[in-house]
Structures are given as structure tokens and as C-alpha cells.
Enzyme design. Structure first.
Site, short mmCIF file in Angstrom:
data_model
loop_
_atom_site.label_atom_id
_atom_site.label_comp_id
_atom_site.label_asym_id
_atom_site.label_seq_id
_atom_site.Cartn_x
_atom_site.Cartn_y
_atom_site.Cartn_z
N GLU A 163 0.80 -1.24 0.00
CA GLU A 163 0.00 0.00 0.00
C GLU A 163 0.82 1.28 0.00
O GLU A 163 0.56 2.20 0.77
CB GLU A 163 -0.94 -0.01 1.21
CG GLU A 163 -1.86 -1.22 1.23
CD GLU A 163 -2.76 -1.30 2.46
OE1 GLU A 163 -2.68 -0.40 3.32
OE2 GLU A 163 -3.55 -2.26 2.55
N ASN A 205 2.08 -5.14 -3.23
CA ASN A 205 0.67 -5.45 -2.93
C ASN A 205 -0.08 -4.15 -2.62
O ASN A 205 0.40 -3.32 -1.84
CB ASN A 205 0.65 -6.37 -1.70
CG ASN A 205 -0.71 -6.96 -1.42
OD1 ASN A 205 -1.32 -7.58 -2.30
ND2 ASN A 205 -1.20 -6.82 -0.19
N HIS A 242 -10.50 -5.70 -2.35
CA HIS A 242 -11.56 -5.49 -1.35
C HIS A 242 -12.67 -4.69 -2.04
O HIS A 242 -12.52 -3.50 -2.28
CB HIS A 242 -11.02 -4.70 -0.15
CG HIS A 242 -9.98 -5.44 0.62
ND1 HIS A 242 -10.27 -6.58 1.34
CD2 HIS A 242 -8.66 -5.21 0.82
CE1 HIS A 242 -9.17 -7.02 1.94
NE2 HIS A 242 -8.18 -6.21 1.63
N GLU A 271 -6.32 -10.54 -1.38
CA GLU A 271 -7.12 -10.32 -0.17
C GLU A 271 -8.60 -10.21 -0.53
O GLU A 271 -9.33 -9.39 0.01
CB GLU A 271 -6.67 -9.05 0.56
CG GLU A 271 -5.21 -9.03 0.93
CD GLU A 271 -4.77 -7.77 1.65
OE1 GLU A 271 -5.63 -7.00 2.13
OE2 GLU A 271 -3.55 -7.53 1.72
N ASP A 273 -12.34 -9.96 -0.95
CA ASP A 273 -13.64 -10.03 -0.28
C ASP A 273 -14.57 -9.03 -0.95
O ASP A 273 -14.13 -8.03 -1.49
CB ASP A 273 -13.55 -9.85 1.25
CG ASP A 273 -12.90 -8.56 1.70
OD1 ASP A 273 -12.66 -7.68 0.86
OD2 ASP A 273 -12.64 -8.43 2.92
O1 G2I Z 1 -7.81 -3.77 6.23
C1 G2I Z 1 -7.92 -4.92 5.46
C2 G2I Z 1 -6.62 -5.34 4.88
C3 G2I Z 1 -6.11 -4.31 3.88
N1 G2I Z 1 -4.88 -4.74 3.26
C4 G2I Z 1 -3.81 -5.10 4.18
C5 G2I Z 1 -4.28 -6.09 5.21
O2 G2I Z 1 -3.24 -6.35 6.13
C6 G2I Z 1 -5.51 -5.58 5.91
O3 G2I Z 1 -5.87 -6.58 6.90
C7 G2I Z 1 -6.45 -6.10 8.07
C8 G2I Z 1 -6.79 -7.26 8.96
O4 G2I Z 1 -7.76 -8.04 8.32
C9 G2I Z 1 -7.37 -6.76 10.29
O5 G2I Z 1 -7.53 -7.84 11.19
O6 G2I Z 1 -5.53 -5.26 8.72
C10 G2I Z 1 -6.09 -4.66 9.86
C11 G2I Z 1 -5.11 -3.66 10.44
O7 G2I Z 1 -4.68 -2.77 9.50
C12 G2I Z 1 -6.43 -5.73 10.89
O8 G2I Z 1 -7.08 -5.14 11.99
C13 G2I Z 1 -6.48 -5.37 13.23
C14 G2I Z 1 -6.99 -4.32 14.19
O9 G2I Z 1 -6.55 -3.04 13.71
C15 G2I Z 1 -6.43 -4.56 15.54
O10 G2I Z 1 -7.00 -3.66 16.44
C16 G2I Z 1 -6.73 -5.99 15.97
O11 G2I Z 1 -6.09 -6.26 17.19
O12 G2I Z 1 -6.82 -6.65 13.68
C17 G2I Z 1 -6.23 -6.96 14.90
C18 G2I Z 1 -6.52 -8.44 15.24
O13 G2I Z 1 -7.89 -8.69 15.21
#
Ligand code: G2I
Length: 470
Positions: A163, A205, A242, A271, A273
Site C-alpha cells: 500500500e 501489494n 476489497h 485479499e 472479499d
Molecule cells: O484492512 C484490510 C486489509 C487491507 N490490506 C492489508 C491487510 O493487512 C488488511 O488486513 C487487516 C486485517 O484483516 C485486520 O484484522 O488489517 C487490519 C489492520 O490494518 C487488521 O485489523 C487489526 C486491528 O486493527 C487490531 O486492532 C486488531 O487487534 O486486527 C487486529 C486483530 O484482530
């Protein structure tokens, strides 16, 4: 010389039934070869592609979650566990527990791993967020080197940089502390990753890069073109994908994927969805799969989670399984499209195909064993510019109750997908041991087969085989 080659589909039918009883095999052989891939990974493997999901380490103890993940997917991305904040919580103190947990679950279940992500403006550990200049640049490069070294040989592809481009009409880089260390930070990260793990594919990515006419897409395209022209080590581009109603699947998605692939990189949906439900969601999923299948260098698709309830945006119900683990309409449309695409195989690049047949390594072996004897025979499958399929036919020379077969590939080759058996790998990743999914009982003279896809890295040598019966 070789046993007549079974098609993948017929082979799967035979193996599925041969697990039941020897007598059932005879019946199965008489059936028409009609069964299509019945899981996402099996259907994607028909055309040499993978089908993956993001996994959260904390959910692996949930039996519904892990059994769906194990059944349907053969490429695993750690949803958060390999990110900078997770792996280097304090400077120079690395923490791999949860990342390792996911890698070991994946590998012990015969799956490949996509690494996500080495360098990113987001999810930086606190100590890094306020750094700048050469100390930040060095800390970032050290992070890339350490993490890629830790996972060396275990990762199929790394999202080296995530990103880094701005949304909107500028087509330029996103402002961040990393960007402020100098425009060359991305290529520096790629070079460090290559040095640390020369066997991993290195990807850039990003999201909102799906529509060919968008400025951000063009910005990333120009960077990749420039990297290829200057020899910066980049092997692939990840499209996060996404989607929702405000950001639907573009009708020119295949154009985007094809144009990037024409730069000489693999493209991967990393990724996926799509928020929504019912047939409209199903149709959009189908469109993404169709776009990937139409581009020979689109090597695989990963969805960003298993069930809707596991999603980072659960309220948008964007995944293929509902909260109870039931298959949604979107699942069926993806599976059907993968199976349809498996018959209209991707076009190969003739200029990169071997000009002569590779020197076959020994293709059959019959080591004597106390429990019986079997022969493994290799036959070539489809070839693409970066990968090829192979089928191994196992023939029982005596009545056997089971068999196992090793398939050894030579560096830089890697087996990236398999079907019709239960694989495990040695620590080098070069030796796969395939066992039958069922009992493996065969009577003398009977055969079964399994298949796999090798990412060859320019080495077209056939794998060597062994067969051991019990
Ligand atoms: O935002 C969707 C994705 C966009 N591209 C990069 C990916 O790395 C990103 O993934 C998401 C995860 O699916 C989330 O799970 O990235 C988020 C953070 O940027 C993730 O969120 C985090 C929360 O921010 C935290 O507070 C939490 O502790 O997930 C953590 C685990 O549930």
C-alpha cells in the site's frame, strides 16, 4: 512404457474411491470421468493455480474454522501475525510465535504460505512510528532482512511492500514516514528481501488498483515497469481486491491483470472479499475468478478470511462461508467458475517453453519393501511459462495395503499445488511425500494417481520419484 495417463479428474475419482476398498476401485474405473474439483483448492489446481485464505492464529483452535480452511484452501496468508508490529514489537527483538504457528499449521497440512507484509506505513510498531531519515531506513531494511531470513524457504511469495501508493487522482506515492526516507525505499526493500530469501517470489501489494483506468493503477504499473527495466527484483503484483457497492469489481479487471502480467510479473488476487449477499455477490465473485483464469500469469486467488464472521468487515458479509460455516451462493459460483476455467486452460507463453524435452531423471523406482512393492511413473502435464503440471501414477506390483511416494524437485523449483493426495514436505521444501487421502489399498496391477504443479524458475528437469508400499 508408462501406464496410460489418467486425467486429473478421473484420477481424483479413483483415489477417492480406492480409499474405501480394493473391490470398489474396479467399480470406480468403469464410471465416466465426470467429477469436477469438489473443493476450491482442487478446482483451482486443475489449471495449476492455488486458492488461498487469510488465517488468524487465534482461530486455529476453532474446529469448524480450521476444518474448512484445511479442506478448501492450499495457500495461507497470516492475516496479522507477520506484520511489522507483530514480528518486531521492540526494535531488534523479534517475535515469531504466532507467525510460526500459522506457517507450521500450513506446512503440516501440505499448504504453501504467502508472507504478509514486510514493509508498510500501517501497523508499524510504536518504536518505528516516530522514526525518520536514515535510522528509519536502516531499521526498515533490517526488519525486512531479519523476517525474510527467519522464514527463508517457507514462503512462496512475500508482500515486500504494501500500500505505498496514494488514493485519488495523483497516481503518486502515499506520504508516510517510509516514503520520506526517499523515493527509493521500495526498491531498497525488494533488494533486501531478495538477498535474504532468493527463493521467494517478491510482490508489491495494494488496493484500489483493480480498475485499469484509475490513476493509482497506472502509478503502480509505471513503478513495476520501471523496476523491470532497471532490474529491481520484483516477481509479482498483488491485487488486494476489497470490493463493495462503492467500489465494485471493474469490468476491465482482466485488462488490468493482463497488462501487469505483460510486464513480466505474476499477478495474484491477494485479499479478496466482496461485501453483499446472494446472487449479486456471487456474480461479482465469479467475475473476479473469470478475470484471473483468463490471464496465464494470474497464479492464484486468496480470500481474506474463512467465514463472514471472521472478516475484518464482518457486517458486510463479504466471504464465501456464512458465520456457521455453510457454503454461500458466492462459494458455489467460485467453485463452478474454477471448474469451468479448468477446461479452458490458460494460454502458455511459447517463447518461454522448453525448446527440447528436458532430460528425464529416473521416472520409475521399485524399491523392495517387506509389505509389497509399487512403481511410481511420472508423466508430463500442461506447461506454462513459469510452471508445469505433472502426474504420478502409482502401480501396485503386489497386493498392497498402502503406499507413499516421494517427489523431489530441484532448486529453484517449488511444488505450489497438489491434488489427489495428502502431501507433507521436508524442511528444504524440495522433497514432498505424498500419501493417499484414503487407505491406499490396491491389488496387484491396479493403479492410482496424484498430481502437482511445479513453479520451475527456469529449471524444467523432471522430478525424481520413489514409491514405497506397505
Ligand atoms: O484492512 C484490510 C486489509 C487491507 N490490506 C492489508 C491487510 O493487512 C488488511 O488486513 C487487516 C486485517 O484483516 C485486520 O484484522 O488489517 C487490519 C489492520 O490494518 C487488521 O485489523 C487489526 C486491528 O486493527 C487490531 O486492532 C486488531 O487487534 O486486527 C487486529 C486483530 O484482530
Amino acid at each position: 512404457m508408462t501406464t496410460p495417463r489418467l486425467t486429473h479428474r478421473r484420477g481424483r475419482l479413483v483415489a477417492a474411491v480406492s480409499g474405501l476398498a480394493v473391490t470398489a476401485v474396479t467399480v470406480a474405473l468403469a464410471l465416466p470421468a465426470a467429477a469436477a474439483g469438489s473443493t476450491l483448492q482442487a478446482a483451482a489446481s486443475e489449471s495449476g493455480r492455488y486458492f488461498g485464505t487469510a488465517i488468524a492464529a487465534s482461530r486455529l483452535s476453532d474446529g469448524t474454522y480450521s476444518s474448512i480452511a484445511n479442506r478448501e484452501f492450499n495457500m495461507i496468508t497470516a492475516e496479522n501475525e507477520m506484520k511489522m508490529d507483530a514480528t518486531e514489537p521492540n526494535q531488534n527483538q523479534f517475535s515469531y510465535g504466532n507467525g510460526d504457528r500459522i506457517v507450521s499449521w500450513a506446512r503440516s497440512n501440505g499448504k504453501q504460505v504467502r508472507g504478509h507484509a514486510l514493509a508498510w506505513h500501517s501497523q508499524q510498531p510504536g518504536w518505528m512510528q516516530n522514526m525518520s531519515g536514515s535510522s528509519l531506513r536502516n531499521a526498515m531494511l533490517n526488519h525486512v532482512t531479519q523476517v525474510a531470513t527467519h522464514y527463508k524457504g517457507q514462503v512462496y511469495a512475500w508482500d515486500v511492500v504494501n500500500e505505498a501508493f496514494a488514493d485519488g487522482s495523483s497516481g503518486g506515492r502515499r506520504d508516510s514516514n517510509l516514503q520520506r526516507t526517499g523515493n527509493d525505499w521500495i526498491e531498497a526493500a525488494f533488494r533486501a528481501a531478495r538477498a535474504a530469501d532468493p527463493g521467494a517470489k517478491l510482490c508489491y501489494n495494494d488496493y484500489n488498483t483493480d480498475n485499469w483506468s484509475h490513476a493509482k493503477t497506472q502509478g503502480v504499473y509505471n513503478m513495476v515497469r520501471d523496476f523491470k527495466a532497471r532490474g529491481v527484483p520484483i516477481d509479482c503484483v498483488g491485487f488486494q481486491a476489497h470490493f463493495n457497492s462503492g467500489n465494485p469489481v471493474p469490468s476491465n479487471y482482466d485488462v488490468t491483470l493482463r497488462n501487469f502480467a505483460a510486464l513480466g510479473v505474476d499477478v495474484q488476487i491477494t485479499e479478496l472479499d466482496i461485501e453483499g449477499s446472494g446472487s449479486s455477490q456471487a456474480q461479482q465473485y465469479q467475475g473476479v475468478v473469470q478475470a484471473c483464469l483468463s490471464v496465464s500469469r494470474c497464479t492464484g486467488i486468496t480470500v481474506w478470511g474463512v467465514r463472514d464472521s471472521d472478516s475484518w468487515r464482518a457486517s458486510g458479509t463479504p466471504l464465501l462461508f456464512d458465520g456457521s460455516g455453510n457454503k454461500k451462493a458466492a462459494y458455489t459460483s467460485v467453485l463452478n467458475q474454477l471448474n469451468a476455467g479448468g477446461t479452458t486452460t490458460p494460454t502458455s507463453n511459447p517463447t518461454s517453453n522448453p525448446t527440447s524435452n528436458p532430460t528425464p531423471s529416473p521416472t520409475t523406482t521399485t524399491p523392495p519393501t517387506s509389505g509389497g512393492s509399487c512403481t511410481a511413473t511420472y508423466s508430463e502435464g500442461q506447461k506454462w511459462n513459469d510452471r508445469f503440471n505433472g502426474t504420478v501414477t502409482i502401480r501396485a506390483n503386489t497386493n498392497i495395503s498402502s503406499w507413499q511416494s516421494t517427489v523431489t524437485v530441484r532448486s529453484p523449483q517449488k511444488i505450489i499445488a497438489t491434488w489427489n493426495g495428502s502431501p507433507t514436505w521436508d524442511s528444504s521444501g524440495n522433497v514432498m511425500t505424498m500419501r493417499p487421502s484414503g487407505s491406499g489399498a490396491l491389488s496387484a496391477g491396479q493403479t492410482t494417481s496424484f498430481g502437482f504443479t511445479v513453479q520451475h524458475g527456469g529449471n524444467w528437469t523432471w522430478p525424481s520419484l520413489t514409491c514405497t508400499a506397505s
